[in-house]
Design a protein around this motif. Structure first.
Motif, PDB file in Angstrom:
ATOM      1  N   GLY A   1       1.196  -1.352   0.145  1.00  0.00           N
ATOM      2  CA  GLY A   1      -0.099  -0.161  -0.041  1.00  0.00           C
ATOM      3  C   GLY A   1       0.448   1.310  -0.279  1.00  0.00           C
ATOM      4  N   LEU A   2       2.166   1.293   0.516  1.00  0.00           N
ATOM      5  CA  LEU A   2       2.427   2.849   0.740  1.00  0.00           C
ATOM      6  C   LEU A   2       3.212   2.601  -0.568  1.00  0.00           C
ATOM      7  N   TYR A   3       3.947   1.356  -0.793  1.00  0.00           N
ATOM      8  CA  TYR A   3       4.985   1.697  -2.218  1.00  0.00           C
ATOM      9  C   TYR A   3       4.401   1.770  -3.024  1.00  0.00           C
ATOM     10  N   ARG A   4       3.078   0.835  -3.022  1.00  0.00           N
ATOM     11  CA  ARG A   4       2.597   1.174  -4.840  1.00  0.00           C
ATOM     12  C   ARG A   4       0.608   1.841  -4.708  1.00  0.00           C
ATOM     13  N   PRO A   5       1.138   3.067  -3.998  1.00  0.00           N
ATOM     14  CA  PRO A   5       0.102   4.398  -4.126  1.00  0.00           C
ATOM     15  C   PRO A   5      -1.227   3.625  -4.837  1.00  0.00           C
ATOM     16  N   ASN A   6      -2.552   3.599  -4.520  1.00  0.00           N
ATOM     17  CA  ASN A   6      -3.777   3.298  -5.166  1.00  0.00           C
ATOM     18  C   ASN A   6      -3.861   1.424  -5.541  1.00  0.00           C
ATOM     19  N   HIS A   7      -2.372   1.177  -5.035  1.00  0.00           N
ATOM     20  CA  HIS A   7      -2.911  -0.428  -6.253  1.00  0.00           C
ATOM     21  C   HIS A   7      -4.258  -1.176  -5.469  1.00  0.00           C
ATOM     22  N   PHE A   8      -4.403  -0.677  -4.228  1.00  0.00           N
ATOM     23  CA  PHE A   8      -5.154  -1.557  -3.641  1.00  0.00           C
ATOM     24  C   PHE A   8      -6.608  -1.380  -4.187  1.00  0.00           C
ATOM     25  N   GLN A   9      -6.418   0.293  -4.617  1.00  0.00           N
ATOM     26  CA  GLN A   9      -8.114   0.581  -4.634  1.00  0.00           C
ATOM     27  C   GLN A   9      -8.303   0.499  -5.542  1.00  0.00           C
ATOM     28  N   GLY A  10      -7.438   0.473  -6.658  1.00  0.00           N
ATOM     29  CA  GLY A  10      -7.910  -0.457  -8.565  1.00  0.00           C
ATOM     30  C   GLY A  10      -8.048  -2.244  -8.583  1.00  0.00           C
ATOM     31  N   VAL A  11      -7.283  -2.418  -7.114  1.00  0.00           N
ATOM     32  CA  VAL A  11      -7.677  -4.109  -6.684  1.00  0.00           C
ATOM     33  C   VAL A  11      -9.537  -4.895  -6.438  1.00  0.00           C
ATOM     34  N   CYS A  12      -9.482  -3.085  -5.645  1.00  0.00           N
ATOM     35  CA  CYS A  12     -10.912  -3.215  -4.612  1.00  0.00           C
ATOM     36  C   CYS A  12     -11.903  -3.191  -6.282  1.00  0.00           C
ATOM     37  N   LYS A  13     -11.165  -1.858  -7.132  1.00  0.00           N
ATOM     38  CA  LYS A  13     -12.180  -2.245  -8.117  1.00  0.00           C
ATOM     39  C   LYS A  13     -12.667  -3.523  -8.935  1.00  0.00           C
ATOM     40  N   VAL A  14     -11.658  -3.697  -9.379  1.00  0.00           N
ATOM     41  CA  VAL A  14     -11.932  -4.971 -10.862  1.00  0.00           C
ATOM     42  C   VAL A  14     -12.015  -5.985 -10.047  1.00  0.00           C
ATOM     43  N   LEU A  15     -12.322  -5.929  -8.689  1.00  0.00           N
ATOM     44  CA  LEU A  15     -13.224  -7.021  -8.113  1.00  0.00           C
ATOM     45  C   LEU A  15     -14.074  -6.788  -7.988  1.00  0.00           C
ATOM     46  N   HIS A  16     -14.406  -5.451  -7.160  1.00  0.00           N
ATOM     47  CA  HIS A  16     -15.803  -5.212  -7.244  1.00  0.00           C
ATOM     48  C   HIS A  16     -16.826  -5.491  -8.294  1.00  0.00           C
ATOM     49  N   LYS A  17     -16.020  -5.020  -9.749  1.00  0.00           N
ATOM     50  CA  LYS A  17     -16.872  -5.695 -11.046  1.00  0.00           C
ATOM     51  C   LYS A  17     -17.077  -7.218 -11.558  1.00  0.00           C
ATOM     52  N   LEU A  18     -15.786  -7.777 -10.984  1.00  0.00           N
ATOM     53  CA  LEU A  18     -15.625  -9.339 -11.738  1.00  0.00           C
ATOM     54  C   LEU A  18     -16.465 -10.267 -10.516  1.00  0.00           C
ATOM     55  N   PHE A  19     -17.130  -9.422  -8.896  1.00  0.00           N
ATOM     56  CA  PHE A  19     -16.926 -10.712  -8.305  1.00  0.00           C
ATOM     57  C   PHE A  19     -18.847 -10.403  -8.421  1.00  0.00           C
ATOM     58  N   VAL A  20     -18.986  -8.910  -8.901  1.00  0.00           N
ATOM     59  CA  VAL A  20     -21.100  -9.042  -9.271  1.00  0.00           C
ATOM     60  C   VAL A  20     -21.744  -9.738 -10.257  1.00  0.00           C
ATOM     61  N   LEU A  21     -20.159  -9.442 -11.500  1.00  0.00           N
ATOM     62  CA  LEU A  21     -20.488 -10.370 -13.338  1.00  0.00           C
ATOM     63  C   LEU A  21     -20.286 -11.488 -12.909  1.00  0.00           C
ATOM     64  N   VAL A  22     -19.871 -12.541 -11.735  1.00  0.00           N
ATOM     65  CA  VAL A  22     -19.617 -14.018 -12.141  1.00  0.00           C
ATOM     66  C   VAL A  22     -20.379 -14.017 -10.832  1.00  0.00           C
ATOM     67  N   ALA A  23     -20.068 -13.658  -9.777  1.00  0.00           N
ATOM     68  CA  ALA A  23     -21.460 -14.086  -8.535  1.00  0.00           C
ATOM     69  C   ALA A  23     -20.984 -15.102  -8.532  1.00  0.00           C
ATOM     70  N   PRO A  24     -19.419 -15.537  -7.337  1.00  0.00           N
ATOM     71  CA  PRO A  24     -18.875 -16.498  -6.922  1.00  0.00           C
ATOM     72  C   PRO A  24     -19.856 -17.004  -5.846  1.00  0.00           C
ATOM     73  N   ASN A  25     -19.928 -18.530  -5.771  1.00  0.00           N
ATOM     74  CA  ASN A  25     -19.603 -18.642  -4.408  1.00  0.00           C
ATOM     75  C   ASN A  25     -18.496 -18.705  -3.866  1.00  0.00           C
ATOM     76  N   GLU A  26     -17.380 -19.109  -4.536  1.00  0.00           N
ATOM     77  CA  GLU A  26     -16.110 -19.158  -3.493  1.00  0.00           C
ATOM     78  C   GLU A  26     -14.838 -18.245  -4.605  1.00  0.00           C
ATOM     79  N   VAL A  27     -14.272 -17.424  -3.746  1.00  0.00           N
ATOM     80  CA  VAL A  27     -13.478 -17.443  -4.703  1.00  0.00           C
ATOM     81  C   VAL A  27     -11.687 -17.311  -3.984  1.00  0.00           C
ATOM     82  N   PHE A  28     -10.754 -17.937  -5.233  1.00  0.00           N
ATOM     83  CA  PHE A  28      -9.676 -18.314  -4.887  1.00  0.00           C
ATOM     84  C   PHE A  28      -8.753 -16.961  -4.793  1.00  0.00           C
ATOM     85  N   MET A  29      -7.838 -17.034  -4.503  1.00  0.00           N
ATOM     86  CA  MET A  29      -6.338 -16.708  -4.145  1.00  0.00           C
ATOM     87  C   MET A  29      -5.387 -16.894  -3.523  1.00  0.00           C
TER      88      MET A  29
END
Ligand code: AMP
Length: 293
Positions: A126-154
């Motif tokens: 978060g410190l070394y990559r400013p805004n990185h996690f906001q971008g991660v949250c954005k894309v995963l927010h959209k993808l999770f809505v689109l795919v509507a998974p029961n389980e996500v694998f990270m």
């Protein structure tokens, strides 16, 4: 394996294969940025082994790159990725959306203005990559809505990202009951964590990059003989000696909050997190270190 390039195609396939009364399959989702390797496939395998209809996505998400050069150089190997996934047999649907599908014009209202991530936002990645996690949250927010998974694998490879996704699930998907399954880091025999960015390293550099793994072995062997500061100093030296030009961090952290620690306190485990640059390629890794074996 179905290959979907639009949301419409994706929803068509999910409707046919998961929402049908007689089938009603659970959906497992593996979001990736492509340049696939066995680490990615191990996530799809886990999903498939748990009986999920498994969706893998490939989308190099522009909003999570704080460095335009890193985005430009990110490896893209779509044809290879398709063949690799197909031969693995663990993926039922490969979703390869365009940027317009994920971020259509005038769609800003879809996203939160700010995803509240607490201290995760300001430490380590978060410190070394400013805004990185906001971008991660954005894309995963959209993808999770689109795919509507029961389980996500990270992958545990991106330890801080797993904590961020846990927070995203609480913030936005509290009522959806999406379970996150964190999967072990898949490594080369040398100990090097598999990563798409390794494609930018030659064999000699890959050998040098094993120093993260060696540093973790050193830390585990000496954790009860030296304090964290001494270990940190010695690990930094090991990494520099092996040819890294820059180190962002080497820290011992609490495994649930990633709070940076000076000593283990009453903890049984800590996590050693490392990030550094080798020939301009930024590599990260992390290791569970048992303090009280
Ligand atoms: P990426 O394509 O790098 O965004 O990664 C997609 C997913 O694969 C993330 O959840 C990563 O943590 C995971 N991943 C990447 N490398 C590995 C690895 N070596 N072992 C296990 N999971 C991984």
């Amino acid at each position: 394996m179905f290959i979907c390039r639009t949301i419409k195609e994706l929803h068509g396939v999910l409707k046919e294969n998961c929402y049908h009364k007689s089938i009603s399959s659970k959906i497992g989702f593996v979001p990736t940025m492509g340049a696939l390797h066995q680490g990615h496939v191990s996530l799809a395998k886990k999903s498939s082994d748990r009986g999920n209809f498994t969706v893998v996505s490939i989308f190099v998400n522009p909003t999570q790159f704080n460095n335009p050069d890193d985005f430009r150089k990110y490896p893209i190997t779509i044809e290879q990725d398709i063949a690799f996934l197909q031969s693995s047999k663990y993926c039922h649907v490969l979703f390869i959306p365009t940027s317009d599908e994920i971020y259509p014009p005038h769609d800003d209202h879809f996203f939160l203005e700010h995803y509240e991530l607490g201290s995760l936002e300001n430490i380590l990645e978060g410190l070394y990559r400013p805004n990185h996690f906001q971008g991660v949250c954005k894309v995963l927010h959209k993808l999770f809505v689109l795919v509507a998974p029961n389980e996500v694998f990270m992958g545990q490879k991106d330890y801080q990202q797993c904590l961020v996704v846990g927070q995203l699930l609480k913030l936005v998907f509290a009522l959806k009951n999406i379970q996150m399954i964190v999967c072990d880091t898949f490594r080369e025999d040398s100990g090097l964590a598999m990563s798409s960015r390794n494609q930018r390293l030659n064999n000699e550099e890959k050998e040098k990059a094993t120093v993260f793994y060696k540093a973790a072995q050193y830390a585990q062997q000496h954790i009860n003989k030296h304090n964290f500061k001494e270990l940190q100093t010695n690990i930094v030296q090991m990494i520099i000696n092996s040819g890294f030009e820059k180190i962002d961090y080497v820290e011992f952290c609490d495994i649930t909050s990633l709070e940076i620690l000076n000593n283990s306190g009453s903890r049984v485990n800590v996590v050693l997190v490392i990030a550094g640059f080798l020939n301009s390629v930024r590599l990260i890794d992390n290791f569970m270190i048992a303090v009280k074996p």
